[in-house]
Design a protein around this motif. Structure first.
Motif, PDB file in Angstrom:
ATOM      1  N   GLU A   1       0.256  -1.433  -0.160  1.00  0.00           N
ATOM      2  CA  GLU A   1       0.279   0.038  -0.027  1.00  0.00           C
ATOM      3  C   GLU A   1       0.731   1.407  -0.124  1.00  0.00           C
ATOM      4  O   GLU A   1       0.321   2.049  -0.646  1.00  0.00           O
ATOM      5  N   ARG A   2       2.262   1.022   0.444  1.00  0.00           N
ATOM      6  CA  ARG A   2       2.924   2.631   0.856  1.00  0.00           C
ATOM      7  C   ARG A   2       3.535   3.223  -0.314  1.00  0.00           C
ATOM      8  O   ARG A   2       3.627   3.970  -1.247  1.00  0.00           O
ATOM      9  N   ALA A   3       3.790   1.333  -1.378  1.00  0.00           N
ATOM     10  CA  ALA A   3       4.335   1.442  -2.483  1.00  0.00           C
ATOM     11  C   ALA A   3       3.377   2.189  -3.616  1.00  0.00           C
ATOM     12  O   ALA A   3       4.071   3.364  -4.244  1.00  0.00           O
ATOM     13  N   MET A   4       2.128   1.712  -3.591  1.00  0.00           N
ATOM     14  CA  MET A   4       1.766   1.616  -4.624  1.00  0.00           C
ATOM     15  C   MET A   4       0.868   4.022  -4.050  1.00  0.00           C
ATOM     16  O   MET A   4       1.154   5.179  -5.069  1.00  0.00           O
ATOM     17  N   ASN A   5       0.956   4.038  -2.672  1.00  0.00           N
ATOM     18  CA  ASN A   5       1.269   5.645  -2.451  1.00  0.00           C
ATOM     19  C   ASN A   5       2.101   6.468  -3.059  1.00  0.00           C
ATOM     20  O   ASN A   5       2.403   7.379  -3.428  1.00  0.00           O
ATOM     21  N   ALA A   6       3.992   5.963  -3.426  1.00  0.00           N
ATOM     22  CA  ALA A   6       5.173   6.353  -3.407  1.00  0.00           C
ATOM     23  C   ALA A   6       4.955   6.605  -5.006  1.00  0.00           C
ATOM     24  O   ALA A   6       4.894   7.699  -5.618  1.00  0.00           O
ATOM     25  N   TYR A   7       3.942   5.920  -6.065  1.00  0.00           N
ATOM     26  CA  TYR A   7       4.307   5.218  -6.680  1.00  0.00           C
ATOM     27  C   TYR A   7       3.373   6.402  -7.360  1.00  0.00           C
ATOM     28  O   TYR A   7       4.149   7.251  -8.877  1.00  0.00           O
ATOM     29  N   PHE A   8       2.585   6.732  -7.587  1.00  0.00           N
ATOM     30  CA  PHE A   8       1.072   7.855  -7.979  1.00  0.00           C
ATOM     31  C   PHE A   8       1.429   8.872  -7.606  1.00  0.00           C
ATOM     32  O   PHE A   8       0.443  10.180  -8.243  1.00  0.00           O
ATOM     33  N   LEU A   9       2.395   9.425  -7.225  1.00  0.00           N
ATOM     34  CA  LEU A   9       2.665  11.090  -6.281  1.00  0.00           C
ATOM     35  C   LEU A   9       2.776  11.261  -7.414  1.00  0.00           C
ATOM     36  O   LEU A   9       4.222  11.356  -8.557  1.00  0.00           O
ATOM     37  N   PRO A  10       2.983  12.585  -8.033  1.00  0.00           N
ATOM     38  CA  PRO A  10       2.999  13.105  -9.296  1.00  0.00           C
ATOM     39  C   PRO A  10       4.334  13.860  -9.277  1.00  0.00           C
ATOM     40  O   PRO A  10       5.127  13.826  -8.394  1.00  0.00           O
ATOM     41  N   GLU A  11       4.911  14.491 -10.424  1.00  0.00           N
ATOM     42  CA  GLU A  11       6.408  14.616 -10.777  1.00  0.00           C
ATOM     43  C   GLU A  11       7.202  15.841  -9.265  1.00  0.00           C
ATOM     44  O   GLU A  11       8.379  15.512  -9.245  1.00  0.00           O
ATOM     45  N   GLU A  12       5.950  16.616  -9.822  1.00  0.00           N
ATOM     46  CA  GLU A  12       6.297  18.326  -8.773  1.00  0.00           C
ATOM     47  C   GLU A  12       7.056  17.612  -7.257  1.00  0.00           C
ATOM     48  O   GLU A  12       6.934  18.461  -6.746  1.00  0.00           O
ATOM     49  N   ARG A  13       5.763  16.153  -6.942  1.00  0.00           N
ATOM     50  CA  ARG A  13       6.610  16.050  -5.270  1.00  0.00           C
ATOM     51  C   ARG A  13       7.413  14.730  -5.399  1.00  0.00           C
ATOM     52  O   ARG A  13       7.796  13.866  -4.983  1.00  0.00           O
ATOM     53  N   ALA A  14       8.363  14.842  -6.641  1.00  0.00           N
ATOM     54  CA  ALA A  14       9.723  13.477  -6.804  1.00  0.00           C
ATOM     55  C   ALA A  14      10.400  13.782  -5.208  1.00  0.00           C
ATOM     56  O   ALA A  14      11.110  12.304  -4.963  1.00  0.00           O
ATOM     57  N   THR A  15      10.809  14.793  -4.770  1.00  0.00           N
ATOM     58  CA  THR A  15      11.739  14.516  -3.483  1.00  0.00           C
ATOM     59  C   THR A  15      10.879  13.516  -2.540  1.00  0.00           C
ATOM     60  O   THR A  15      11.098  13.069  -1.738  1.00  0.00           O
ATOM     61  N   GLU A  16       9.784  13.638  -2.364  1.00  0.00           N
ATOM     62  CA  GLU A  16       9.008  13.387  -1.022  1.00  0.00           C
ATOM     63  C   GLU A  16       9.131  11.811  -1.757  1.00  0.00           C
ATOM     64  O   GLU A  16       8.851  10.878  -0.373  1.00  0.00           O
ATOM     65  N   SER A  17       8.459  11.899  -2.587  1.00  0.00           N
ATOM     66  CA  SER A  17       7.849  10.112  -3.320  1.00  0.00           C
ATOM     67  C   SER A  17       9.081   9.603  -2.870  1.00  0.00           C
ATOM     68  O   SER A  17       9.648   8.741  -2.357  1.00  0.00           O
ATOM     69  N   ALA A  18      11.112   9.804  -3.504  1.00  0.00           N
ATOM     70  CA  ALA A  18      12.264   9.325  -3.223  1.00  0.00           C
ATOM     71  C   ALA A  18      12.383   8.551  -1.762  1.00  0.00           C
ATOM     72  O   ALA A  18      12.895   7.866  -0.690  1.00  0.00           O
ATOM     73  N   GLU A  19      11.843   9.592  -0.846  1.00  0.00           N
ATOM     74  CA  GLU A  19      11.858   9.561   0.502  1.00  0.00           C
ATOM     75  C   GLU A  19      11.258   8.442   0.413  1.00  0.00           C
ATOM     76  O   GLU A  19      11.724   7.633   2.041  1.00  0.00           O
ATOM     77  N   LEU A  20      10.011   8.356   0.290  1.00  0.00           N
ATOM     78  CA  LEU A  20       8.997   7.114   0.301  1.00  0.00           C
ATOM     79  C   LEU A  20       9.589   5.862  -0.067  1.00  0.00           C
ATOM     80  O   LEU A  20       9.716   4.964   1.278  1.00  0.00           O
TER      81      LEU A  20
END
Length: 399
Positions: free
Chosen positions: A96-115
């Motif tokens: 579930e956490r992976a799916m949340n990170a995967y679908f974060l938009p490009e402008e939130r790339a830093t947040e996605s990378a941390e996840l």
């Protein structure tokens, strides 16, 4: 998607076998039912039903994938079986956490990378987490992306996707020699991978080894005759090689070896561009580069003009096509100043508020005045009004 919608999508993308299914959830229990069927005959090839808890779902899906491949008669090496089992996270919570990170938009790339970093730290056998972690940091922090990809490659040596990611990170960090070495390793086991061939060719190009760059991409283009990007990039590299051989000199002043490189390169470029435009005739980039290919191959100016019309139609405000045709009209090629004058008027009328259009025109007349032994009488007047207009629009700070 419904079965009907899946069939429609499969036909659009040319897929032969289609899988559909449904998932039912009740408290902590899940049930997945699905089938793989032949699109042409609608016959069911494999049907499956999975039951278990939420935490068991990833392992159930991995085992189902292996069972399906076995039913279809696909035999996998032991290392690939292990990869399929570990391409999913170890728990439903991680999934579930992976799916949340995967679908974060490009402008939130830093947040996605941390996840993704957190997921990889908590579940170090989850290979996909390393892939996404490195991808999300590739633009803003290429060094960190490289270190992540390197770590993942050392951990999952036989994972082709991670190997590709490692090669991309080497290229992005300008480690071109190492990138070529890794491309050679990868292509021994996967000789038909177009992306890795492209990376290998452009790594050679960055090292200014144009001979190997062009030969690598030419072989790739031959192996992928319907891949227009391969044809286009091979042509672009060949023209770059010809430009490097010429070094801004007149053709008559080149050595015999340089003349041969130039001839072979421009012929190859034209051949590949004609292949590319046949595959994808509505691509303005191909027509734009084709103007240059016709020019350096000594074709009649009418060929370059036809390519320009297509490029100008397909890409509005196509400054590159405009510049390429002006060069084709210049002294040393077709020497058509009257046609150049008409082209400049046409483009400045179409885009009267763009200073770059006027600057390109002024640049053409300046080179004509400098190099043409018999420049037209109106040459200085043309430079004057074009420069005045460019200054007025803010394209130049002074004359």
């Amino acid at each position: 998607l419904s079965r009907r919608e899946a069939i429609q999508l499969a036909r659009i993308f040319g897929i032969k076998n289609v899988m559909t299914g449904i998932l039912k959830k009740h408290q902590n229990q899940v049930e997945v039912r699905g089938e793989i069927f032949d699109l042409d005959t609608s016959a069911t090839i494999v049907a499956f039903k999975l039951r278990g808890t939420l935490d068991e779902l990833p392992d159930l899906l991995s085992q189902s994938a292996l069972d399906t491949l076995k039913t279809l008669g696909v035999k996998l090496p032991r290392r690939n079986r292990k990869y399929i089992r570990r391409r999913t996270p170890s728990s439903y919570r991680q999934f579930e956490r992976a799916m949340n990170a995967y679908f974060l938009p490009e402008e939130r790339a830093t947040e996605s990378a941390e996840l993704w970093k957190k997921i990889a730290d908590e579940d170090p056998e989850f290979a996909f987490a390393y892939v996404e972690w490195a991808k999300r940091t590739a633009v803003e922090d290429p060094l960190n992306s490289y270190l992540t990809a390197q770590k993942a490659y050392q951990k999952f040596l036989h994972n082709g996707r991670i190997h590709q990611l490692y090669i991309v990170s080497l290229y992005n960090n300008k480690r071109y020699k190492k990138a070529v070495e890794e491309c050679e390793k990868f292509l021994k086991e996967n000789p038909d991978n177009p992306r890795v061939k492209w990376l290998m060719a452009f790594s050679y190009k960055e090292m200014e080894d144009y001979k190997n760059a062009v030969e690598t991409l030419e072989r790739a283009a031959l192996n992928h005759p319907h891949h227009w990007i391969m044809q286009y990039d091979c042509a672009w590299l060949a023209l770059q090689w010809a430009h490097k051989a010429q070094k801004g000199r007149y053709f008559s002043r080149l050595s015999s070896e340089e003349k041969q490189i130039f001839r072979d390169s421009v012929r190859l470029a034209l051949k590949k561009l004609l292949s590319a435009v046949e595959i994808y005739p509505e691509n303005g980039k191909i027509w734009t580069l084709l103007i240059n290919a016709y020019r350096v191959n000594g074709y009649s100016i009418s060929y370059a003009e036809r390519a320009f019309e297509k490029a100008y139609q397909l890409i509005p405000h196509n400054i590159q096509a405009y510049q390429n045709l002006l060069w084709a009209y210049s002294y040393g090629y077709s020497n058509e100043p009257d046609r150049a004058r008409a082209l400049i008027k046409r483009v400045t009328d179409d885009y009267p508020d763009d200073p770059e259009v006027y600057m390109e025109g002024a640049n053409f007349w300046w080179h004509t005045l400098r190099w043409n032994p018999s420049p037209p009488d109106y040459c200085r007047d043309e430079i004057a009004w074009l420069v005045d207009k460019a200054v007025e629009l803010g394209g130049l700070t002074s004359k």
